[in-house]
Design a protein around this motif. Structure first.
Motif, PDB file in Angstrom:
ATOM      1  N   ALA A   1      30.281 -56.533  26.350  1.00 39.45           N
ATOM      2  CA  ALA A   1      29.770 -57.615  27.188  1.00 39.45           C
ATOM      3  C   ALA A   1      28.247 -57.564  27.269  1.00 39.45           C
ATOM      4  O   ALA A   1      27.571 -58.603  27.193  1.00 39.45           O
ATOM      5  CB  ALA A   1      30.385 -57.527  28.580  1.00 39.45           C
ATOM      6  N   LEU A   2      27.686 -56.361  27.417  1.00 36.01           N
ATOM      7  CA  LEU A   2      26.230 -56.221  27.503  1.00 36.01           C
ATOM      8  C   LEU A   2      25.558 -56.593  26.182  1.00 36.01           C
ATOM      9  O   LEU A   2      24.549 -57.307  26.165  1.00 36.01           O
ATOM     10  CB  LEU A   2      25.873 -54.784  27.889  1.00 36.01           C
ATOM     11  CG  LEU A   2      26.255 -54.354  29.307  1.00 36.01           C
ATOM     12  CD1 LEU A   2      25.959 -52.872  29.510  1.00 36.01           C
ATOM     13  CD2 LEU A   2      25.523 -55.189  30.348  1.00 36.01           C
ATOM     14  N   VAL A   3      26.125 -56.124  25.076  1.00 33.81           N
ATOM     15  CA  VAL A   3      25.562 -56.434  23.765  1.00 33.81           C
ATOM     16  C   VAL A   3      25.669 -57.930  23.473  1.00 33.81           C
ATOM     17  O   VAL A   3      24.736 -58.554  22.967  1.00 33.81           O
ATOM     18  CB  VAL A   3      26.272 -55.609  22.669  1.00 33.81           C
ATOM     19  CG1 VAL A   3      25.857 -56.095  21.286  1.00 33.81           C
ATOM     20  CG2 VAL A   3      25.935 -54.137  22.814  1.00 33.81           C
TER      21      VAL A   3
ATOM     22  N   LEU B   1      15.209 -50.586  14.175  1.00 31.98           N
ATOM     23  CA  LEU B   1      16.105 -50.050  15.207  1.00 31.98           C
ATOM     24  C   LEU B   1      17.173 -49.136  14.611  1.00 31.98           C
ATOM     25  O   LEU B   1      17.480 -48.075  15.171  1.00 31.98           O
ATOM     26  CB  LEU B   1      16.775 -51.205  15.957  1.00 31.98           C
ATOM     27  CG  LEU B   1      15.999 -51.826  17.118  1.00 31.98           C
ATOM     28  CD1 LEU B   1      16.736 -53.041  17.653  1.00 31.98           C
ATOM     29  CD2 LEU B   1      15.791 -50.805  18.235  1.00 31.98           C
ATOM     30  N   ALA B   2      17.763 -49.565  13.481  1.00 31.82           N
ATOM     31  CA  ALA B   2      18.795 -48.740  12.840  1.00 31.82           C
ATOM     32  C   ALA B   2      18.213 -47.410  12.382  1.00 31.82           C
ATOM     33  O   ALA B   2      18.878 -46.366  12.447  1.00 31.82           O
ATOM     34  CB  ALA B   2      19.405 -49.488  11.663  1.00 31.82           C
ATOM     35  N   TRP B   3      16.977 -47.449  11.924  1.00 33.50           N
ATOM     36  CA  TRP B   3      16.310 -46.223  11.502  1.00 33.50           C
ATOM     37  C   TRP B   3      16.068 -45.301  12.706  1.00 33.50           C
ATOM     38  O   TRP B   3      16.299 -44.081  12.643  1.00 33.50           O
ATOM     39  CB  TRP B   3      14.993 -46.574  10.830  1.00 33.50           C
ATOM     40  CG  TRP B   3      14.407 -45.470   9.986  1.00 33.50           C
ATOM     41  CD1 TRP B   3      14.770 -44.158   9.976  1.00 33.50           C
ATOM     42  CD2 TRP B   3      13.366 -45.603   9.017  1.00 33.50           C
ATOM     43  NE1 TRP B   3      14.032 -43.451   9.075  1.00 33.50           N
ATOM     44  CE2 TRP B   3      13.164 -44.305   8.465  1.00 33.50           C
ATOM     45  CE3 TRP B   3      12.601 -46.656   8.566  1.00 33.50           C
ATOM     46  CZ2 TRP B   3      12.199 -44.062   7.482  1.00 33.50           C
ATOM     47  CZ3 TRP B   3      11.645 -46.417   7.587  1.00 33.50           C
ATOM     48  CH2 TRP B   3      11.446 -45.140   7.055  1.00 33.50           C
TER      49      TRP B   3
ATOM     50  N   ALA C   1      10.590 -62.802  20.633  1.00 35.08           N
ATOM     51  CA  ALA C   1      11.417 -62.080  21.613  1.00 35.08           C
ATOM     52  C   ALA C   1      12.898 -62.340  21.367  1.00 35.08           C
ATOM     53  O   ALA C   1      13.736 -61.445  21.517  1.00 35.08           O
ATOM     54  CB  ALA C   1      11.026 -62.498  23.023  1.00 35.08           C
ATOM     55  N   SER C   2      13.241 -63.565  20.977  1.00 31.03           N
ATOM     56  CA  SER C   2      14.628 -63.884  20.634  1.00 31.03           C
ATOM     57  C   SER C   2      15.089 -63.072  19.430  1.00 31.03           C
ATOM     58  O   SER C   2      16.224 -62.563  19.403  1.00 31.03           O
ATOM     59  CB  SER C   2      14.754 -65.383  20.347  1.00 31.03           C
ATOM     60  OG  SER C   2      16.052 -65.706  19.898  1.00 31.03           O
ATOM     61  N   ALA C   3      14.234 -62.943  18.435  1.00 25.98           N
ATOM     62  CA  ALA C   3      14.574 -62.167  17.241  1.00 25.98           C
ATOM     63  C   ALA C   3      14.837 -60.708  17.589  1.00 25.98           C
ATOM     64  O   ALA C   3      15.770 -60.083  17.075  1.00 25.98           O
ATOM     65  CB  ALA C   3      13.453 -62.279  16.208  1.00 25.98           C
ATOM     66  N   ALA C   4      14.009 -60.154  18.476  1.00 26.25           N
ATOM     67  CA  ALA C   4      14.207 -58.760  18.894  1.00 26.25           C
ATOM     68  C   ALA C   4      15.537 -58.596  19.630  1.00 26.25           C
ATOM     69  O   ALA C   4      16.248 -57.597  19.445  1.00 26.25           O
ATOM     70  CB  ALA C   4      13.042 -58.319  19.778  1.00 26.25           C
ATOM     71  N   SER C   5      15.893 -59.568  20.463  1.00 27.63           N
ATOM     72  CA  SER C   5      17.167 -59.508  21.190  1.00 27.63           C
ATOM     73  C   SER C   5      18.349 -59.553  20.230  1.00 27.63           C
ATOM     74  O   SER C   5      19.331 -58.815  20.388  1.00 27.63           O
ATOM     75  CB  SER C   5      17.263 -60.673  22.181  1.00 27.63           C
ATOM     76  OG  SER C   5      16.236 -60.606  23.144  1.00 27.63           O
ATOM     77  N   PHE C   6      18.263 -60.420  19.215  1.00 26.08           N
ATOM     78  CA  PHE C   6      19.366 -60.521  18.264  1.00 26.08           C
ATOM     79  C   PHE C   6      19.463 -59.269  17.399  1.00 26.08           C
ATOM     80  O   PHE C   6      20.556 -58.865  16.994  1.00 26.08           O
ATOM     81  CB  PHE C   6      19.196 -61.757  17.383  1.00 26.08           C
ATOM     82  CG  PHE C   6      20.429 -62.134  16.626  1.00 26.08           C
ATOM     83  CD1 PHE C   6      21.553 -62.626  17.282  1.00 26.08           C
ATOM     84  CD2 PHE C   6      20.485 -61.986  15.251  1.00 26.08           C
ATOM     85  CE1 PHE C   6      22.697 -62.963  16.586  1.00 26.08           C
ATOM     86  CE2 PHE C   6      21.628 -62.327  14.544  1.00 26.08           C
ATOM     87  CZ  PHE C   6      22.740 -62.813  15.215  1.00 26.08           C
ATOM     88  N   ALA C   7      18.334 -58.635  17.111  1.00 27.37           N
ATOM     89  CA  ALA C   7      18.355 -57.379  16.364  1.00 27.37           C
ATOM     90  C   ALA C   7      19.088 -56.292  17.153  1.00 27.37           C
ATOM     91  O   ALA C   7      19.860 -55.509  16.588  1.00 27.37           O
ATOM     92  CB  ALA C   7      16.930 -56.936  16.037  1.00 27.37           C
TER      93      ALA C   7
ATOM     94  N   PHE D   1      23.464 -52.484  17.898  1.00 28.55           N
ATOM     95  CA  PHE D   1      24.320 -51.809  18.867  1.00 28.55           C
ATOM     96  C   PHE D   1      25.767 -52.298  18.842  1.00 28.55           C
ATOM     97  O   PHE D   1      26.635 -51.714  19.492  1.00 28.55           O
ATOM     98  CB  PHE D   1      23.730 -51.956  20.270  1.00 28.55           C
ATOM     99  CG  PHE D   1      22.436 -51.223  20.443  1.00 28.55           C
ATOM    100  CD1 PHE D   1      22.410 -49.844  20.489  1.00 28.55           C
ATOM    101  CD2 PHE D   1      21.238 -51.914  20.527  1.00 28.55           C
ATOM    102  CE1 PHE D   1      21.210 -49.150  20.636  1.00 28.55           C
ATOM    103  CE2 PHE D   1      20.031 -51.237  20.673  1.00 28.55           C
ATOM    104  CZ  PHE D   1      20.020 -49.850  20.729  1.00 28.55           C
ATOM    105  N   SER D   2      26.041 -53.368  18.106  1.00 31.61           N
ATOM    106  CA  SER D   2      27.424 -53.820  17.986  1.00 31.61           C
ATOM    107  C   SER D   2      28.188 -53.050  16.912  1.00 31.61           C
ATOM    108  O   SER D   2      29.423 -53.068  16.901  1.00 31.61           O
ATOM    109  CB  SER D   2      27.465 -55.313  17.653  1.00 31.61           C
ATOM    110  OG  SER D   2      26.869 -55.569  16.390  1.00 31.61           O
ATOM    111  N   LYS D   3      27.486 -52.374  16.038  1.00 35.17           N
ATOM    112  CA  LYS D   3      28.115 -51.697  14.899  1.00 35.17           C
ATOM    113  C   LYS D   3      29.206 -50.726  15.351  1.00 35.17           C
ATOM    114  O   LYS D   3      30.356 -50.794  14.885  1.00 35.17           O
ATOM    115  CB  LYS D   3      27.050 -50.978  14.085  1.00 35.17           C
ATOM    116  CG  LYS D   3      27.578 -50.038  13.011  1.00 35.17           C
ATOM    117  CD  LYS D   3      28.274 -50.769  11.902  1.00 35.17           C
ATOM    118  CE  LYS D   3      28.707 -49.797  10.800  1.00 35.17           C
ATOM    119  NZ  LYS D   3      29.490 -50.456   9.753  1.00 35.17           N
ATOM    120  N   ASN D   4      28.880 -49.806  16.257  1.00 39.28           N
ATOM    121  CA  ASN D   4      29.854 -48.800  16.689  1.00 39.28           C
ATOM    122  C   ASN D   4      31.003 -49.416  17.472  1.00 39.28           C
ATOM    123  O   ASN D   4      32.149 -48.965  17.373  1.00 39.28           O
ATOM    124  CB  ASN D   4      29.157 -47.728  17.534  1.00 39.28           C
ATOM    125  CG  ASN D   4      28.286 -46.813  16.692  1.00 39.28           C
ATOM    126  OD1 ASN D   4      28.442 -46.739  15.469  1.00 39.28           O
ATOM    127  ND2 ASN D   4      27.375 -46.113  17.329  1.00 39.28           N
TER     128      ASN D   4
END
Length: 290
Positions: free
Chosen positions: A69-71, A109-111, A159-165, A170-173
């Motif tokens: 929900a948070l992601v 972020l992934a790095w 800022a929108s791009a950073a939020s979507f990143a 964080f949705s991967k796991n």
């Protein structure tokens, strides 16, 4: 990769729907609310159907509800709010270019979070795609007369791009634990309620029933073709090829938006933009070879 590219193509339509709807004087919060009002029944219906079919029987679902929900709220409420606000000040092609900074944010972020060092091809494909992207909007940026609006609109979309990143990384796991279908339903239902709460807390609550009929048509198209379908495609792509390659495929988004803007909105395409299209397509082809 095909799922990610198809999701990118559908997601790229969003800026076109928004620009068309803005011609009728609707504000970002109202348009965002209409979009999710049309989307929410689909997510609830699909969620109920898959639950009855036994697809949501993972033992991790209860513990994953809050993180999902948070992601989801970060990726589709906050990112959408910032994106729609930025589109009030800059054109759809420029918005797509700035928004597709998210592959770079995703890689970083992934790095940092998962210590996932990008493959060598990525270090060549990212600069190549960015060069193509910026060439495509060079003329448009030069013609922007109001510099304050350009800075404000660009900042909101960054800022929108950073939020979507953050959503992608964080949705991967979570997706790996409960599956892409369960995650998408939970995330999008949470994002919908976050948008409804935001709309209800506005100082002067606007009515959603007084707009011309085309506004509802554009909101419905945005809900189905630029929200529901690509959200499932993105989640499944993340599950199959990871957040990094899913994000990089998004570099094709500005190309699609540029072509659609020329076709639907009547925007012109310069030779610099054509060169940019070639560079972006080349970068995506390099990533698809492996």
């Amino acid at each position: 990769m095909s799922l990610a590219l198809l999701a990118t193509a559908l997601f790229s339509l969003k800026g076109i729907w928004i620009k068309l709807a803005y011609q009728y004087g609707i504000d970002p919060a109202s348009l965002m609310t209409l979009r999710m009002a049309f989307s929410l029944p689909v997510y609830l219906g699909l969620g109920a159907y898959w639950w009855r079919r036994g697809r949501f029987q993972s033992r991790h679902i209860k513990s994953a509800i809050l993180p999902a929900a948070l992601v989801g709220s970060c990726g589709y409420y906050l990112a959408s709010l910032l994106d729609l606000s930025g589109l009030q000040y800059i054109s759809a092609p420029l918005e797509r270019v700035v928004l597709y900074a998210y592959p770079s944010f995703t890689l970083l972020l992934a790095w940092l979070v998962y210590r996932q060092r990008p493959q060598r091809a990525v270090f060549f494909a990212i600069p190549l795609s960015w060069l193509g992207v910026w060439l495509m909007v060079w003329n448009e940026a030069q013609q922007q007369l109001n510099q304050d609006q350009l800075v404000l609109g660009t900042g909101l979309v960054v800022a929108s791009a950073a939020s979507f990143a953050c959503y992608l990384v964080f949705s991967k796991n979570i997706v790996s634990k409960i599956g892409s279908q369960a995650f998408t339903c939970i995330a999008m239902v949470a994002a919908s309620f976050a948008i409804f709460i935001h709309f209800s807390l506005q100082p002067s609550l606007p009515s959603l029933l007084g707009y011309p009929l085309p506004v509802y048509g554009y909101a419905l198209c945005m809900a189905l073709f630029s929200t529901v379908i690509p959200s499932f495609l993105f989640s499944e792509a993340i599950h199959r090829i990871g957040a990094q390659r899913t994000a990089i495929s998004g570099s094709l988004g500005p190309v699609i938006t540029l072509l659609l803007a020329a076709w639907i909105l009547g925007d012109s395409i310069s030779w610099l933009q054509l060169i940019g299209i070639t560079l972006v397509v080349t970068a995506i082809s390099l990533l698809n070879r492996k």
